[in-house]
Design a protein around this motif. Sequence first.
Motif, PDB file in Angstrom:
ATOM      1  N   TYR A 197       0.832  -1.209   0.000  1.00 41.17           N
ATOM      2  CA  TYR A 197       0.000   0.000   0.000  1.00 41.17           C
ATOM      3  C   TYR A 197       0.859   1.248   0.000  1.00 41.17           C
ATOM      4  O   TYR A 197       0.612   2.195  -0.742  1.00 41.17           O
TER       5      TYR A 197
ATOM      6  N   ILE B   5       2.442   1.976  -3.333  1.00 41.70           N
ATOM      7  CA  ILE B   5       1.613   2.618  -4.351  1.00 41.70           C
ATOM      8  C   ILE B   5       1.044   3.928  -3.847  1.00 41.70           C
ATOM      9  O   ILE B   5       0.227   4.541  -4.508  1.00 41.70           O
ATOM     10  N   GLY B   6       1.500   4.314  -2.672  1.00 42.92           N
ATOM     11  CA  GLY B   6       1.133   5.649  -2.193  1.00 42.92           C
ATOM     12  C   GLY B   6      -0.237   5.713  -1.556  1.00 42.92           C
ATOM     13  O   GLY B   6      -0.776   6.792  -1.394  1.00 42.92           O
ATOM     14  N   ARG B   7      -0.796   4.577  -1.228  1.00 42.82           N
ATOM     15  CA  ARG B   7      -2.097   4.639  -0.546  1.00 42.82           C
ATOM     16  C   ARG B   7      -1.858   4.574   0.946  1.00 42.82           C
ATOM     17  O   ARG B   7      -1.945   3.511   1.569  1.00 42.82           O
ATOM     18  N   LEU B   8      -1.547   5.735   1.449  1.00 44.32           N
ATOM     19  CA  LEU B   8      -1.110   5.800   2.834  1.00 44.32           C
ATOM     20  C   LEU B   8      -2.232   5.445   3.784  1.00 44.32           C
ATOM     21  O   LEU B   8      -2.040   4.752   4.774  1.00 44.32           O
ATOM     22  N   ARG B   9      -3.410   5.904   3.459  1.00 43.21           N
ATOM     23  CA  ARG B   9      -4.511   5.679   4.393  1.00 43.21           C
ATOM     24  C   ARG B   9      -4.845   4.195   4.490  1.00 43.21           C
ATOM     25  O   ARG B   9      -5.112   3.677   5.568  1.00 43.21           O
ATOM     26  N   SER B  10      -4.807   3.540   3.358  1.00 44.35           N
ATOM     27  CA  SER B  10      -5.074   2.105   3.392  1.00 44.35           C
ATOM     28  C   SER B  10      -4.000   1.404   4.206  1.00 44.35           C
ATOM     29  O   SER B  10      -4.284   0.490   4.983  1.00 44.35           O
ATOM     30  N   ALA B  11      -2.777   1.875   4.006  1.00 40.73           N
ATOM     31  CA  ALA B  11      -1.685   1.273   4.766  1.00 40.73           C
ATOM     32  C   ALA B  11      -1.903   1.495   6.255  1.00 40.73           C
ATOM     33  O   ALA B  11      -1.661   0.609   7.073  1.00 40.73           O
TER      34      ALA B  11
ATOM     35  N   GLU C 181      -5.340   9.382  -6.053  1.00 39.24           N
ATOM     36  CA  GLU C 181      -4.643   8.771  -7.173  1.00 39.24           C
ATOM     37  C   GLU C 181      -5.325   9.149  -8.486  1.00 39.24           C
ATOM     38  O   GLU C 181      -4.685   9.584  -9.430  1.00 39.24           O
TER      39      GLU C 181
ATOM     40  N   SER D 126      -9.993   5.257   3.490  1.00 34.28           N
ATOM     41  CA  SER D 126      -9.030   4.599   2.616  1.00 34.28           C
ATOM     42  C   SER D 126      -9.418   4.769   1.154  1.00 34.28           C
ATOM     43  O   SER D 126      -8.558   4.687   0.286  1.00 34.28           O
TER      44      SER D 126
ATOM     45  N   ASP E   2      -7.514   7.569  -0.634  1.00 33.27           N
ATOM     46  CA  ASP E   2      -6.246   7.238  -1.297  1.00 33.27           C
ATOM     47  C   ASP E   2      -6.444   7.147  -2.794  1.00 33.27           C
ATOM     48  O   ASP E   2      -5.678   7.694  -3.588  1.00 33.27           O
TER      49      ASP E   2
END
Lengths: 1291, 184
Positions: A536, A539-545, B63, B56, B59
């Motif tokens: 995560y 791919i820059g999806r910090l919130r999901s991470a 993108e 989430s 994100d």
Amino acid sequence: MENKPLITYSGDLAVFQSVVPSLQKGIGSEAVEWKRAYGRTTKHVHLHPRFIPFNQEEICVSNVDSSSISVPEQAPLTTLLDQAMLHTYWTDCVDVEVYRSTTKDAIQSWLNSVKSCNVREWLIILVETPDNKKTNKLLPRSSVLDKIKNDFAQKQTERCVCLSDPQKLDSKSAESLHSMLHRLRQLLLASYSKTLTKFEENMRAQRERRNEAGWNFCHYFLLQEELAFVLEMLGVYDEALVQYDELDALFTQFVLNSHLTDTPQWLLSFQRYGDRWPALSLATNLACLSEIRETVRNSTVSLLNFRNYLFARQALLLIKQNRLNELAQRSLSFLHNCINELAILDVAFSEEGAVSCWVFVSCLEILSTICGHGQTPTGAVTSPQNNLKSSLESQDKGQSHNNKQHPNQANPQHHPYIFMTASDFSVHTAHLWDYAREKLYELGKLCGLLPKSQPKSDHLHKVISLAAGLVCFDSAAHNSTNGNGTTSVSSSEGSSDNLEEAAAETPIEKLKNALSSKPLFQQYYLELCELAMGTYKHIGRLRSARKVGLSLASYYMEAEEFNKAVGFLVDALKTFTNDRWTVLVIDVLLKLAECYQAVGDNERYIRTCAQIACSKQLESSRRNHFFDEMMTCLTEIEGNDRFVISPTEETFIINTVKIDTLGKIHLESCNVRVTVDLYSNLPRPVLSNCVQAAILPYDNHTGAPSVPTFPTCAPVKGKGQQKHTNKKVQQNQGAEGKGGARTTLATNNENDTAVGRHSPNSSGDGKERLSRKESAALAPALTCEDEDNLAIGDINPSVLRLSLMQQLETKQDKSVHMGRLMCHNIHQALRRKDSQVKADVQVLKTDFSQVAKANDIIINPGANVIVLEAKITSPGTYRLCQVSIGVKNFELLSPRMGCKYHFDVEKVIGKIDVDSLESSLIAGIEQMMSLSLHTGSNSIEKGMMLYIRASVDLQLRVDGSSEMCSEIAVPLEYTGAFATTKARFWVKAALGPQKDNSMIEHKLMVRCPWSIEETKLSILFVPPFMSSYKLNSVGQRKFIQVMLQGLTETQFLIADHSLSVQHKNAENIPLVPLNPRSQQIKLRTGQNVSYMWEIGVTEVEDDHPLRLEFSMKFQCENKSAELYKYYVCLQRFKTLYEVKSRVEPHKGSEFCRVGNMCSMFVDITKFGSDVHLSLMYEVRADQHLWAICGRSTGVVLMEGNATQQIVLDVMPMSPGFLPLPAVHLSRYIPADQKSGSSSVPKLEPFSVGQVFNRSKASQIHVLPPQQSSGSTSGLSGGSNSSLPVVTDSPF
Amino acid sequence: MAVCVCVIGKDNGPIYMRSRSRADELSQTVEHNLSQMAFRGVTANTELQYNFIVSSALDIIEERALVGSSASGYKGNPSLHPSASGGAVGSIDGQQLATRELYLGALTAREEYKVYGYMTNTKIKFVIVIEETSIPLRENDIRTMFRKLHSAFCDLMSNPFYLPGSSINSKRFDAVVTSIMSGQ
């Protein structure tokens, strides 16, 4: 076994055998353009056919069998793979006779049997061997080939091919082979086209009947899959995939519809087998797939198995096209869709968690396939983690590397995907990792593997039954012992594969391992968390991470490893705080509080409690709870030296700050009152032992030069590193200031890109890069000064000063065409500013050595006004930098305030002024004057002296008793700061002879008690009067007149006037006063006084100056009389000549008339003895009154005789009493004197009183001109004319 | 069926959040039991759970917004669409389209829900969580929902008493959201 297009052969087998090697080799070497019906795109196809002997029975019987199932009449094709698509007949018959006798019949019967087949494409090949040819040379025209063509293929000559001499290698035979191959391919493809068209027609017909009773999807599936197989075999993977996608969509539609309408019979079978949850296997193992196919054929397939199969086929085709990315993209929705369908079809599983098992295993399978593809085409050999790492690496290294890893991707047909894969892989895999993690957690929960639960026997039982259900056809060999044996059919085939793969863990084994024990479960779970998070982040999806991080934190908290949890929670907190997502922030805070409490980190616990207590979204009971917690904790650590420091941010909001101060130092210090308007978010009142505001000197110089290089004034969190680089660059540039701003920006950008370029080369590891990013965000980047500078930068307008430049544009003729102002830092000035400036979370405590403070203040919830007091001792400009609120050992620090709140404190130096009196000071008399002392910041103690020194002629006196002197000390009263006191004393300015009314200026040198320097004060005195004199003569007698003119409003009494001669023989000169001696006169402004004395002239020799002293006494009311003296100096004042003039009419006329010539007589009489004999006279008159005729100027010799007369002709010009023309005398010194001193004659004027003009004021009456007719005008009318009257002047 | 509607301000904080509590939405199916269990694993608070979901999804909104229109054609819908040349077409489209499409498509999907996003030109984001049911919603239905939401939001912004960026507290807006969530 691999599917291949089938071609039958018959005829001369020997001939075929001799050709077959070159056929096998050659046929697939070239692609054939496949033109197709329905406007579908043309494909290039490589054919690799297999040759089988023609067997009419076999081919036709199979046909009849299969066709009998569906449509017996037309016998449409239901299978394709086992169909021979082309029938060939091989012969080397060269002799026409032989042909006629045997071959023709053979071909005919072959052709007949071909015609009975489903596929009726055929080709006759005549092989010409070299020896045959020779014999045939004579009869070229009727060759066997022609015969064959003639007999069998009259319309389709292309069905007969002659292959010449395949053994030879010459060009001719190669060409014939080539054309034969070409023909073969063409026909084969044509056959396919024809067959497939027919097949599709049938297929469509079948599909149209899908809503009829008795229709079975399974059968249709097999039918359409047949087509897919053929397409796959022909290498047209994308269209094969389309077949599966169509099937997929069709099935999905059925399932969805089943919910709405009656479930068709065939679908019911899919609902069975709830006791198994076979794992997805993407291995290209045909055995396993065909196993499922078999169940499809029997309509005994389970939903999961069917879906597994379908997806596996789709995946396979995607992989074959190198569309791995699409595979990744599809997989998640595949899983979701499956679960949805399971729900719709109400598939009941015997064990809870079965679906989770399936999902978990399938996820891992897909992941391992995606990641492992390229390295190991069979898949599932290396463990997924390794694959992920390597794939992350490969992604970081970029596209070029990627191409190397997947050489197949160079296929130009799928070119766009090469660009996609590198970056997009993890976009999809991240979800899969997360999904797998989630499912594993669920399973762990079911099986009692979570940290807190104790595994019990039913947990164990669950593990076993879950594992049992996980049979895969693929791994049947392993499971045959505990499985229920349904898959034993494939065991013989599958085992060989399994042996190879035994080295690595298959997803199923992994799951079984994970569920086998707690530590293993933890290991796997953490691993998955890490992978999900890492991907995560990648791919820059910090919130999901962060979300995964939170799950992990929860897990750690359950495992009571709070320290590990904290890190994740803090990260999440930051992210959510950044987003201002309060609900989430509170959730994280609550967890954090739990952790801190468990760990015993009081400091952070208190902070977190405070934050929670201030969260308005939370219900008040919980807020109160945490408030209490905070207070108890604080009580615990009370007495400790350590202070818990925290930003005020949420707890207290400082709304306004007001500074009240006079700004002046009062004695030692200046009182400053700071009113802080603050809003408390705490749920209850809190006692603050100390509220302080730091006061720092406001230094303009520290801020200004360094700040401009900060390009924006938005110190957003997470840019710490950038700020650092910025700072460095800035130092290099030194005090270049604003000019450097842009370059700083540029360097900064460069730096950024440099980092971007640098990291893939050096590490190539995505994770490392991530961690670095993280650390940059965490860095406590700012020092105190930086922060202040930034704060100043926010406000100081000079930071964003526009640098405007003048720009003139000139035309060709150099005249100005246009002028404008250009702003060079426009990018900065007009930059869009981040409206949400966020301060760094870390608040640094500034210098609190000088503070405004208040102690023991109760801060209530809501708005509060707190007054802080400070005393500033030294002058300067100060600013409020930070507010600190202390609650026991908890110190809350506000963000820096920059220069917003500032105030000046100045020290005022005392001042002395001359008091202005109602009337101005008068010279000559003693007067009281006063000085005002403004103490400023100083104070005057009793007994302090004011030292005054006067300039010359000014005398001072402190009070009535003391003597007048020029230097005095005045005692002062006690006076506080910023007050005024007066110093009174007497002054007397000397009054000399005053000839005019100019003021007399004097200076006072004053020394104040608080300084050693003297202050010069200037004071002005007005003279009471001024005096002047005048010498008057009457003939020989002389009178002196002294005049006094009053200048002041004050009235003076003047008395005792006297005039005395200051000469050696003063007594000899008689001065006869004409005023009475006792005369007293009052004088004030606007009044004049005159005194007159007659000077006895005869006794005086006037060659020497005669000095006279006038003196008198003047007195202001009730003051002592003062003496005033005035001096008169006389010289050469005795009368030497007397002038007497008269005007008379000419003889014959009695009166003077205008226009008539008259005579003017001037008599000059001499008194005394003047050595000069020559006199020059001048007669001057106003031109309007007199016209002087004759000589107006002349020289007279006064030798001997005492009187000389001069006669002039004058003519009056206007009537009336006219003053006589003036006569002016001066001494004439002729040029030719003996002395020869001068060659020019000289004139010397007489001094005042030496010439007495007796007729000075006399006038003559002039009559108007005669009324005039006659020339006798002068005599007529004389009767009424008066005599000329000469009025004598008084002297 | 929409179960959660959220409006997110331009600085990524929620300004409106409305979700249907899962409790009143009982389902007998196995997968729902499962999903509920999954939720309990993290936290029992479903409201909170929706917050996490939407957060989430941000994100992905970010993108999409970054890549702009070029991505929407390609990444848009993770559900099946057998476009063999989708990537190529998408990238070409991206250059041609000057304006970004507001509708961002499906953002994420889970077993039990799908998340759809929409972003106005002023960077206000709308997120709708749609429950995965047997009757799948059409893309067009979802677009309609967003359009409705957007126009409701425009109305709200037109209110001079509404401070842009503050949390939404409007009956009218509530009513629109209710109608969206009840599937009208």
